[in-house]
Design a protein around this motif. Structure first.
Motif, PDB file in Angstrom:
ATOM      1  N   ILE A   9     -35.652 -11.510 -48.449  1.00  0.00           N
ATOM      2  CA  ILE A   9     -36.845 -12.013 -49.135  1.00  0.00           C
ATOM      3  C   ILE A   9     -38.040 -11.650 -48.265  1.00  0.00           C
ATOM      4  O   ILE A   9     -38.152 -12.105 -47.124  1.00  0.00           O
ATOM      5  N   VAL A  10     -38.906 -10.790 -48.772  1.00  0.00           N
ATOM      6  CA  VAL A  10     -40.050 -10.338 -47.985  1.00  0.00           C
ATOM      7  C   VAL A  10     -41.226 -11.285 -48.205  1.00  0.00           C
ATOM      8  O   VAL A  10     -41.434 -11.801 -49.303  1.00  0.00           O
ATOM      9  N   HIS A  11     -41.954 -11.524 -47.131  1.00  0.00           N
ATOM     10  CA  HIS A  11     -43.146 -12.375 -47.189  1.00  0.00           C
ATOM     11  C   HIS A  11     -44.348 -11.456 -47.023  1.00  0.00           C
ATOM     12  O   HIS A  11     -44.634 -10.982 -45.927  1.00  0.00           O
ATOM     13  N   LEU A  12     -45.031 -11.188 -48.127  1.00  0.00           N
ATOM     14  CA  LEU A  12     -46.062 -10.162 -48.165  1.00  0.00           C
ATOM     15  C   LEU A  12     -47.457 -10.760 -48.083  1.00  0.00           C
ATOM     16  O   LEU A  12     -47.816 -11.657 -48.854  1.00  0.00           O
ATOM     17  N   GLY A  13     -48.243 -10.261 -47.144  1.00  0.00           N
ATOM     18  CA  GLY A  13     -49.616 -10.711 -46.988  1.00  0.00           C
ATOM     19  C   GLY A  13     -50.246 -10.019 -45.800  1.00  0.00           C
ATOM     20  O   GLY A  13     -49.630  -9.181 -45.141  1.00  0.00           O
ATOM     21  N   TYR A  14     -51.509 -10.364 -45.526  1.00  0.00           N
ATOM     22  CA  TYR A  14     -52.197  -9.807 -44.362  1.00  0.00           C
ATOM     23  C   TYR A  14     -53.401 -10.674 -44.033  1.00  0.00           C
ATOM     24  O   TYR A  14     -54.167 -11.011 -44.933  1.00  0.00           O
ATOM     25  N   PRO A  15     -53.568 -11.068 -42.756  1.00  0.00           N
ATOM     26  CA  PRO A  15     -52.663 -10.835 -41.632  1.00  0.00           C
ATOM     27  C   PRO A  15     -51.484 -11.820 -41.659  1.00  0.00           C
ATOM     28  O   PRO A  15     -51.526 -12.808 -42.383  1.00  0.00           O
ATOM     29  N   THR A  16     -50.465 -11.557 -40.858  1.00  0.00           N
ATOM     30  CA  THR A  16     -49.254 -12.375 -40.888  1.00  0.00           C
ATOM     31  C   THR A  16     -49.259 -13.513 -39.866  1.00  0.00           C
ATOM     32  O   THR A  16     -48.339 -14.326 -39.862  1.00  0.00           O
ATOM     33  N   GLY A  17     -50.268 -13.577 -39.007  1.00  0.00           N
ATOM     34  CA  GLY A  17     -50.269 -14.557 -37.924  1.00  0.00           C
ATOM     35  C   GLY A  17     -50.238 -15.999 -38.392  1.00  0.00           C
ATOM     36  O   GLY A  17     -49.758 -16.874 -37.658  1.00  0.00           O
ATOM     37  N   SER A  18     -50.741 -16.267 -39.597  1.00  0.00           N
ATOM     38  CA  SER A  18     -50.780 -17.646 -40.092  1.00  0.00           C
ATOM     39  C   SER A  18     -49.553 -18.015 -40.923  1.00  0.00           C
ATOM     40  O   SER A  18     -49.445 -19.148 -41.393  1.00  0.00           O
ATOM     41  N   PHE A  19     -48.591 -17.111 -41.094  1.00  0.00           N
ATOM     42  CA  PHE A  19     -47.415 -17.374 -41.930  1.00  0.00           C
ATOM     43  C   PHE A  19     -46.576 -18.501 -41.325  1.00  0.00           C
ATOM     44  O   PHE A  19     -46.235 -18.469 -40.136  1.00  0.00           O
ATOM     45  N   ARG A  20     -46.216 -19.476 -42.145  1.00  0.00           N
ATOM     46  CA  ARG A  20     -45.356 -20.576 -41.703  1.00  0.00           C
ATOM     47  C   ARG A  20     -44.038 -20.628 -42.486  1.00  0.00           C
ATOM     48  O   ARG A  20     -43.073 -21.241 -42.038  1.00  0.00           O
ATOM     49  N   ALA A  21     -43.982 -19.999 -43.653  1.00  0.00           N
ATOM     50  CA  ALA A  21     -42.792 -20.091 -44.506  1.00  0.00           C
ATOM     51  C   ALA A  21     -41.499 -19.674 -43.799  1.00  0.00           C
ATOM     52  O   ALA A  21     -40.477 -20.343 -43.962  1.00  0.00           O
ATOM     53  N   ARG A 274     -38.955 -25.423 -38.146  1.00  0.00           N
ATOM     54  CA  ARG A 274     -39.317 -25.167 -36.739  1.00  0.00           C
ATOM     55  C   ARG A 274     -40.707 -24.548 -36.711  1.00  0.00           C
ATOM     56  O   ARG A 274     -40.887 -23.395 -36.305  1.00  0.00           O
ATOM     57  N   ILE A 275     -41.679 -25.312 -37.173  1.00  0.00           N
ATOM     58  CA  ILE A 275     -43.052 -24.788 -37.273  1.00  0.00           C
ATOM     59  C   ILE A 275     -43.727 -24.830 -35.911  1.00  0.00           C
ATOM     60  O   ILE A 275     -43.689 -25.836 -35.197  1.00  0.00           O
ATOM     61  N   ALA A 276     -44.346 -23.714 -35.559  1.00  0.00           N
ATOM     62  CA  ALA A 276     -45.128 -23.608 -34.331  1.00  0.00           C
ATOM     63  C   ALA A 276     -46.502 -23.070 -34.687  1.00  0.00           C
ATOM     64  O   ALA A 276     -46.641 -22.240 -35.572  1.00  0.00           O
ATOM     65  N   TYR A 277     -47.525 -23.529 -33.958  1.00  0.00           N
ATOM     66  CA  TYR A 277     -48.892 -23.077 -34.206  1.00  0.00           C
ATOM     67  C   TYR A 277     -49.385 -22.253 -33.007  1.00  0.00           C
ATOM     68  O   TYR A 277     -48.867 -22.368 -31.909  1.00  0.00           O
TER      69      TYR A 277
END
Length: 277
Positions: A9-21, A274-277
């Protein structure tokens, strides 16, 4: 463990630094022995249309999560879209059907609304301001309309997006009062930041927080940090609020069902994340 049989399952977007899924899905898959993985893939807007068709030609592709800035663009690339996605004018989930067709749906708004309701707030008959009429803002507006708000005000610096969303809402919900053009939050029961403001240090706040009623509920979609500057200001104002990841947790059960996996509760997902910021 990723193998040659793992469903991608690809998680598509830009930029990816904020992705939490990926920090939620992948621990859930691991715990329940589901042979699937969510992989972030940074794709710029100018490459997206071509890349989406190519990535779905992979033999081990199962589906895609779609995030900024591609949710609106995706609609023209689908073979079929749900009613919710059509009203929102945006898509954040794509499934590859056995016949090779790309089927899209939109769960951002459902997740946002479920989060608000779980916090004990009523939406039916209330007034709401949604700042941002892109993919996520359109989805939230569509779901708020479905939830029965009496008045919905929209604001976006890009007028065509704002006016297009207003037209779709009026057509689908003729009894709903829809206003456009002002981001003054005074007097609203619900105020939502559905813009990217807050993702970059130094971003201005989406509204004048001093104008928000302390009794109002404030919602955020930015997930770069849990308490964004907007939420910090709203909290200081005395408002009850919802962080960006709440919307994510609440919509994932619908995603799991859409992709044909076992469902889960938001609490179950929070327990394994396991969310990290």
């Amino acid at each position: 463990m990723i193998s040659g049989n793992t469903k991608l399952i690809v998680h598509l977007g830009y930029p990816t630094g904020s992705f939490r899924a990926p920090m939620i899905y992948n621990p859930f898959f691991e715990k329940h022995g589901i042979d699937a993985v969510v992989v972030p893939m940074g794709c710029k807007a100018e490459d997206y249309s071509e890349f989406l068709r190519l990535v779905f030609r992979l033999s081990n592709i199962h589906g895609a999560l779609v995030t900024m800035p591609h949710k609106v663009t995706t609609m023209a690339l689908l073979d079929e879209a749900s009613t919710t996605a059509q009203v929102a004018g945006a898509c954040n989930a794509i499934r590859l059907d056995p016949d090779g067709r790309l089927v899209g749906d939109m769960f951002d708004g459902e997740g946002f609304v479920r989060g608000v309701l779980r916090k004990g707030r009523e939406l039916s008959g209330k007034t709401a301001l949604v700042v941002g009429s892109g993919g996520v803002g359109s989805a939230i507006a569509a779901s708020l309309a479905k939830a029965g708000v009496a008045q919905l005000s929209l604001f976006d610096g890009f007028e065509p997006s704002m006016l297009g969303l207003a037209a779709r809402l009026r057509q689908a919900y003729p009894g709903l009062s829809v206003n456009t053009g002002s981001n003054d939050p005074a007097g609203y029961d619900l105020v939502v930041n559905a813009t990217p403001l807050g993702m970059k240090e130094g971003d201005p706040l989406p509204v004048d927080v001093s104008r928000i009623d302390p009794s109002a509920f404030v919602g955020e979609v930015v997930m770069k940090t849990e308490i964004t500057p907007f939420l910090a200001a709203a909290r200081e104002r005395g408002c009850q609020f919802q962080v960006g990841t709440d919307m994510l947790f609440e919509q994932i059960p619908a995603y799991l069902e859409f992709f044909g996996f076992r469902s889960a509760t938001a609490d179950e997902l929070r327990a394994v994340a396991r969310i990290a910021y």
